[in-house]
Design a protein around this motif. Structure first.
Motif, mmCIF file in Angstrom:
data_model
loop_
_atom_site.group_PDB
_atom_site.id
_atom_site.type_symbol
_atom_site.label_atom_id
_atom_site.label_comp_id
_atom_site.label_asym_id
_atom_site.label_seq_id
_atom_site.Cartn_x
_atom_site.Cartn_y
_atom_site.Cartn_z
ATOM 1 N N PRO A 155 0.808 -1.225 0.000
ATOM 2 C CA PRO A 155 0.000 0.000 0.000
ATOM 3 C C PRO A 155 0.841 1.275 0.000
ATOM 4 O O PRO A 155 0.414 2.300 -0.544
ATOM 5 N N SER A 156 2.023 1.234 0.604
ATOM 6 C CA SER A 156 2.877 2.425 0.646
ATOM 7 C C SER A 156 3.384 2.826 -0.739
ATOM 8 O O SER A 156 3.914 3.927 -0.904
ATOM 9 N N GLN A 157 3.234 1.962 -1.730
ATOM 10 C CA GLN A 157 3.674 2.270 -3.084
ATOM 11 C C GLN A 157 2.604 2.985 -3.908
ATOM 12 O O GLN A 157 2.869 3.385 -5.035
ATOM 13 N N VAL A 158 1.409 3.153 -3.366
ATOM 14 C CA VAL A 158 0.332 3.816 -4.095
ATOM 15 C C VAL A 158 0.550 5.324 -4.080
ATOM 16 O O VAL A 158 0.744 5.926 -3.026
ATOM 17 N N VAL A 159 0.529 5.918 -5.260
ATOM 18 C CA VAL A 159 0.637 7.378 -5.399
ATOM 19 C C VAL A 159 -0.543 7.862 -6.225
ATOM 20 O O VAL A 159 -1.232 7.075 -6.881
ATOM 21 N N ALA A 160 -0.782 9.167 -6.196
ATOM 22 C CA ALA A 160 -1.962 9.716 -6.868
ATOM 23 C C ALA A 160 -1.795 9.772 -8.385
ATOM 24 O O ALA A 160 -2.653 9.312 -9.137
ATOM 25 N N LEU A 166 6.889 9.001 -10.998
ATOM 26 C CA LEU A 166 8.194 9.328 -11.568
ATOM 27 C C LEU A 166 9.109 9.950 -10.519
ATOM 28 O O LEU A 166 10.316 9.675 -10.484
ATOM 29 N N ARG A 167 8.544 10.796 -9.659
ATOM 30 C CA ARG A 167 9.351 11.378 -8.590
ATOM 31 C C ARG A 167 9.820 10.302 -7.601
ATOM 32 O O ARG A 167 10.945 10.366 -7.080
ATOM 33 N N ALA A 168 8.974 9.310 -7.338
ATOM 34 C CA ALA A 168 9.363 8.222 -6.436
ATOM 35 C C ALA A 168 10.513 7.412 -7.036
ATOM 36 O O ALA A 168 11.447 7.015 -6.322
#
Length: 220
Positions: A155-160, A166-168
């Protein structure tokens, strides 16, 4: 009776009397294209969009649940004589702890690789996409060649947004960026021929995601 010339000139005089046309509105280039997503529900939004585009989603609150879900998946979807290929050491360790069968080498990969399990870089809630990079031991082939692509994520890998993903990736790799990034949005598909939808045309026919919780018990 007015001629066409008179009508045209009358229209021109009317337009000139009205004054100059109002200036066109200036776009707000800083404004987002899409409305913001609810930050508290990004994982739910991802799951909904991922399933909407044809992905299979499995929520696993523990390693035991993950093992049970994957064991059922293999029993139902892995053809006889075919194998699940897993090349990343952390994933191999996790499957070995759950006593799951897998192929850790490239032996008979071209003929028996019906499914491949990989990790990923990020999950994009907006589009339900998975960002995969070849910087892991899975390389490029394991997410492309097998007919069925399985992904283990947290779940911590979910981004909006894609930009957040790309920033991650940039933050993780710094100056040693992967040679490519794959933005996987659902199973491979095409409708180029007579508008008939065909799955698996350019990659995996099925895309399955196992979302395993981030707590300490689940860490491989």
């Amino acid at each position: 009776m007015s001629s066409s010339r008179d009508i045209l000139l009358a229209r021109i005089r009317t337009a000139l009397a009205a004054g100059p046309a109002p200036p066109l509105p200036v776009p707000d280039w800083a404004a987002p294209v899409h409305p913001p997503l609810p930050t508290a529900d990004l994982t739910v939004t991802f799951a909904e969009n991922f399933q909407r585009i044809g992905g299979e989603f499995f929520y696993c609150e523990s390693r035991a649940r993950f093992g049970a879900a994957l064991r059922t998946w293999l029993a139902e979807r892995l053809p006889p004589g075919q194998q699940l290929y897993v090349w990343e050491p952390a994933l191999q360790q996790l499957l070995a702890a759950e006593d799951m069968p897998f192929q850790a080498t490239e032996v008979d990969f071209r003929t028996q690789a019906a499914a491949g399990l990989t990790s990923c870089e990020a999950l994009v809630a907006r589009t339900g996409s998975i960002v995969v990079a070849p910087a892991t031991a899975s390389g490029r082939r394991l997410s492309i060649y097998p007919d069925q692509h399985l992904v283990l994520a947290r779940p911590s890998q979910v981004v909006a947004e894609i930009s957040d993903a790309l920033r991650a990736v940039q933050a993780r790799y710094g100056q040693k960026m992967p040679s490519m990034l794959s933005l996987t949005t659902g199973p491979s598909r095409t409708a180029d021929i007579e508008k008939t939808l065909v799955l698996g045309a350019h990659g995996p026919r099925r895309l399955s995601l196992f979302l395993l919780e981030d707590d300490a018990e689940n860490l491989a």
